[in-house]
Design a protein around this motif. Structure first.
Motif, mmCIF file in Angstrom:
data_model
loop_
_atom_site.group_PDB
_atom_site.id
_atom_site.type_symbol
_atom_site.label_atom_id
_atom_site.label_comp_id
_atom_site.label_asym_id
_atom_site.label_seq_id
_atom_site.Cartn_x
_atom_site.Cartn_y
_atom_site.Cartn_z
ATOM 1 N N PHE A 118 0.882 -1.304 0.050
ATOM 2 C CA PHE A 118 -0.060 0.068 0.031
ATOM 3 C C PHE A 118 1.074 1.338 -0.136
ATOM 4 O O PHE A 118 0.848 2.244 -0.759
ATOM 5 C CB PHE A 118 -0.880 0.015 1.100
ATOM 6 C CG PHE A 118 -2.054 1.102 1.217
ATOM 7 C CD1 PHE A 118 -3.237 0.946 0.707
ATOM 8 C CD2 PHE A 118 -1.476 2.302 1.897
ATOM 9 C CE1 PHE A 118 -4.138 2.162 0.884
ATOM 10 C CE2 PHE A 118 -2.317 3.282 1.939
ATOM 11 C CZ PHE A 118 -3.650 3.313 1.330
ATOM 12 N N ASN A 140 1.095 3.916 -3.284
ATOM 13 C CA ASN A 140 0.345 5.302 -3.110
ATOM 14 C C ASN A 140 1.160 6.419 -2.858
ATOM 15 O O ASN A 140 2.078 6.324 -2.087
ATOM 16 C CB ASN A 140 -0.850 5.027 -2.334
ATOM 17 C CG ASN A 140 -1.682 3.901 -2.514
ATOM 18 O OD1 ASN A 140 -2.757 4.172 -3.221
ATOM 19 N ND2 ASN A 140 -1.772 2.612 -1.958
ATOM 20 N N VAL A 154 -4.361 7.591 3.452
ATOM 21 C CA VAL A 154 -5.931 7.715 3.834
ATOM 22 C C VAL A 154 -5.983 6.479 4.836
ATOM 23 O O VAL A 154 -6.252 5.330 4.130
ATOM 24 C CB VAL A 154 -6.711 7.782 3.001
ATOM 25 C CG1 VAL A 154 -8.226 8.011 3.472
ATOM 26 C CG2 VAL A 154 -6.638 8.721 1.983
ATOM 27 N N GLU A 212 -8.647 5.412 6.234
ATOM 28 C CA GLU A 212 -9.688 4.284 6.031
ATOM 29 C C GLU A 212 -9.653 3.457 4.972
ATOM 30 O O GLU A 212 -9.866 2.406 4.861
ATOM 31 C CB GLU A 212 -11.193 5.278 5.855
ATOM 32 C CG GLU A 212 -12.385 4.517 5.729
ATOM 33 C CD GLU A 212 -13.565 5.625 5.511
ATOM 34 O OE1 GLU A 212 -14.607 4.750 5.138
ATOM 35 O OE2 GLU A 212 -13.186 6.715 5.853
ATOM 36 N N GLU A 213 -8.935 3.797 4.036
ATOM 37 C CA GLU A 213 -8.720 2.954 2.828
ATOM 38 C C GLU A 213 -7.563 1.950 3.301
ATOM 39 O O GLU A 213 -7.576 0.917 2.863
ATOM 40 C CB GLU A 213 -8.124 3.886 1.555
ATOM 41 C CG GLU A 213 -9.052 4.849 1.099
ATOM 42 C CD GLU A 213 -8.536 5.916 -0.138
ATOM 43 O OE1 GLU A 213 -7.182 5.681 -0.272
ATOM 44 O OE2 GLU A 213 -9.124 6.702 -0.415
ATOM 45 N N PHE A 214 -6.765 2.371 4.012
ATOM 46 C CA PHE A 214 -5.381 1.500 4.334
ATOM 47 C C PHE A 214 -6.071 0.262 5.230
ATOM 48 O O PHE A 214 -5.872 -0.952 4.798
ATOM 49 C CB PHE A 214 -4.515 2.159 5.212
ATOM 50 C CG PHE A 214 -3.186 1.348 5.702
ATOM 51 C CD1 PHE A 214 -2.424 0.977 4.869
ATOM 52 C CD2 PHE A 214 -3.492 1.066 7.109
ATOM 53 C CE1 PHE A 214 -1.311 0.061 5.477
ATOM 54 C CE2 PHE A 214 -2.497 0.138 7.386
ATOM 55 C CZ PHE A 214 -1.518 -0.403 6.867
ATOM 56 N N SER A 228 -9.129 -0.729 5.340
ATOM 57 C CA SER A 228 -9.957 -1.530 4.628
ATOM 58 C C SER A 228 -9.320 -2.580 3.537
ATOM 59 O O SER A 228 -9.598 -3.739 3.477
ATOM 60 C CB SER A 228 -10.887 -0.793 3.926
ATOM 61 O OG SER A 228 -11.808 -1.583 3.075
ATOM 62 N N GLU A 229 -8.155 -2.298 2.878
ATOM 63 C CA GLU A 229 -7.246 -2.828 2.007
ATOM 64 C C GLU A 229 -6.488 -3.828 2.624
ATOM 65 O O GLU A 229 -6.291 -5.209 2.159
ATOM 66 C CB GLU A 229 -6.420 -2.118 1.312
ATOM 67 C CG GLU A 229 -5.801 -2.690 -0.031
ATOM 68 C CD GLU A 229 -5.186 -1.880 -0.904
ATOM 69 O OE1 GLU A 229 -4.110 -2.143 -1.240
ATOM 70 O OE2 GLU A 229 -5.793 -0.497 -1.155
ATOM 71 N N ASP A 245 -4.605 10.805 10.009
ATOM 72 C CA ASP A 245 -5.424 9.858 9.152
ATOM 73 C C ASP A 245 -5.158 10.198 7.808
ATOM 74 O O ASP A 245 -5.555 9.443 6.982
ATOM 75 C CB ASP A 245 -7.142 10.225 9.249
ATOM 76 C CG ASP A 245 -7.460 9.789 10.658
ATOM 77 O OD1 ASP A 245 -7.009 8.770 11.262
ATOM 78 O OD2 ASP A 245 -8.219 10.279 11.609
ATOM 79 N N ASP A 246 -4.499 11.418 7.337
ATOM 80 C CA ASP A 246 -4.354 11.572 5.976
ATOM 81 C C ASP A 246 -2.616 12.405 5.882
ATOM 82 O O ASP A 246 -2.756 13.581 6.548
ATOM 83 C CB ASP A 246 -5.477 12.449 5.422
ATOM 84 C CG ASP A 246 -5.488 12.671 4.015
ATOM 85 O OD1 ASP A 246 -4.357 12.572 3.230
ATOM 86 O OD2 ASP A 246 -6.323 12.792 3.220
#
Length: 347
Positions: free
Chosen positions: A246, A250, A254, A256-258, A260-261, A289-290
């Motif tokens: 990841f 990238n 982010v 939330e994206e991390f 989740s993946e 978070d970002d």
């Protein structure tokens, strides 16, 4: 990124400080040095060439930044560069007061002022604090009539900067942006240069956020996952690989994206966020978070993100990909564990 191509050394003072715990004293020079241009060029290379990392720090103090001696003297120099000499004496006295550990060696303290440095695209001045503690023996070969003479000389190797700090004239309210080098005294008891003399803490930038977040993931996967979810080593390796993938693929992180993946399952994600709170409290840091991912921090952390199964003293299995291609079992006859590995071709 630090660019030093056009940097000029405009002022410099040198003093010698000993070990105050051994009462070795100091030798304070009478004034600034006035050097030939070719010597300035050599010193500029000696001082600046080792600073290639994008890892930055801030000067700090627990109660009031103004109480940090290095910050106070640096601010005085930035406001009035002509005060470099008197503040170089203050730096030397402060360094001597912190040189109490028996392993600390005497050496020369250089206090320098640089113009035209580039820090992340911005032209800034900087104060350099450097200390040389080791002297080396050199051979001086020179012509004498129709022959040669050879003498011994002791000096400093200009390719081996031992201790250094660049204090850039930017972000003064945060304790200035600083870059630091300490290539000697690796023992924790002797980290006087970083912790006692300079008193630095990590700057909260993209490099710091990237490194801390990767370290958080590595510790969670290696320490918390097995405890809460009984994950085996191949499962841990798979999550470590997903985490590093990841960050490598990238430009922006982010949270939330991390999660989740990489973690996918709700229970694992909740456990990760709980572990994150403990991690932040223990490290006295805040994971954002970002943020923009630092490629240099990713490359550095990838060295410790090794997915390796160490089996007794006989085998090491490096896991880079599909978790489904490795199975763990137990052989009753041999009374031993085993791994079964599937592959398409051998290279």
């Amino acid at each position: 990124m630090i660019i030093t191509h056009d940097a000029t050394l405009s002022r410099i003072a040198i003093h010698k400080t000993g070990n105050s715990g051994k009462d070795e004293g100091m030798r304070i020079s009478a004034s600034e040095l006035h050097l030939r241009d070719e010597v300035k060029e050599l010193l500029t290379k000696y001082f600046l060439s080792p600073f290639s990392k994008n890892e930055y720090f801030n000067l700090f103090h627990e109660s009031d930044l103004q109480l940090n001696e290095v910050y106070h003297y640096a601010t005085s120099i930035f406001e009035h560069p002509s005060s470099l000499y008197i503040n170089s004496v203050n730096f030397a006295k402060h360094l001597y007061a912190k040189s109490t550990h028996p392993m600390i060696k005497p050496g020369e303290l250089y206090v320098a002022y640089f113009n035209n440095l580039i820090l992340d695209g911005e032209e800034v001045d900087a104060i350099g604090l450097f200390k040389s503690e080791s002297r080396e023996t050199f051979l001086k070969v020179y012509p004498v009539d129709d022959n040669y003479g050879v003498d011994r000389e002791d000096g400093i190797n200009i390719n081996k900067l031992e201790k250094g700090c660049l204090i850039f004239n930017t972000e003064a309210e945060e304790g200035y942006v600083c870059a630091v080098i300490d290539n000697t005294n690796k023992n924790a008891d002797t980290h006087y240069w970083f912790d006692e003399f300079l008193k630095l803490r990590e700057r909260d930038d993209d490099y710091h956020q990237t490194r801390e977040t990767l370290d958080l993931c590595r510790k969670f996967v290696n320490e918390k996952l097995p405890e809460d979810f009984d994950t085996d080593r191949p499962q841990q390796a798979e999550m470590l690989n997903k985490s590093m993938k990841f960050f490598k693929e990238n430009e922006n992180f982010v949270m939330e994206e991390f999660v989740s993946e990489v973690f996918a399952e709700k229970d694992v994600i909740e456990s990760f966020h709980e572990y994150r709170k403990d991690f932040e409290s223990e490290r006295q840091t805040k994971i954002q978070d970002d943020f923009d991912i630092s490629g240099q921090a990713v490359r550095k952390q990838s060295r410790v993100f090794k997915s390796i199964l160490k089996l007794d003293k006989n085998f090491h299995i490096y896991i880079h990909g599909n978790r489904d291609n490795i199975e763990k079992g137990y052989d009753q006859e041999r009374n031993m564990h085993y791994y079964k590995v599937f592959f398409d071709e051998e290279t």
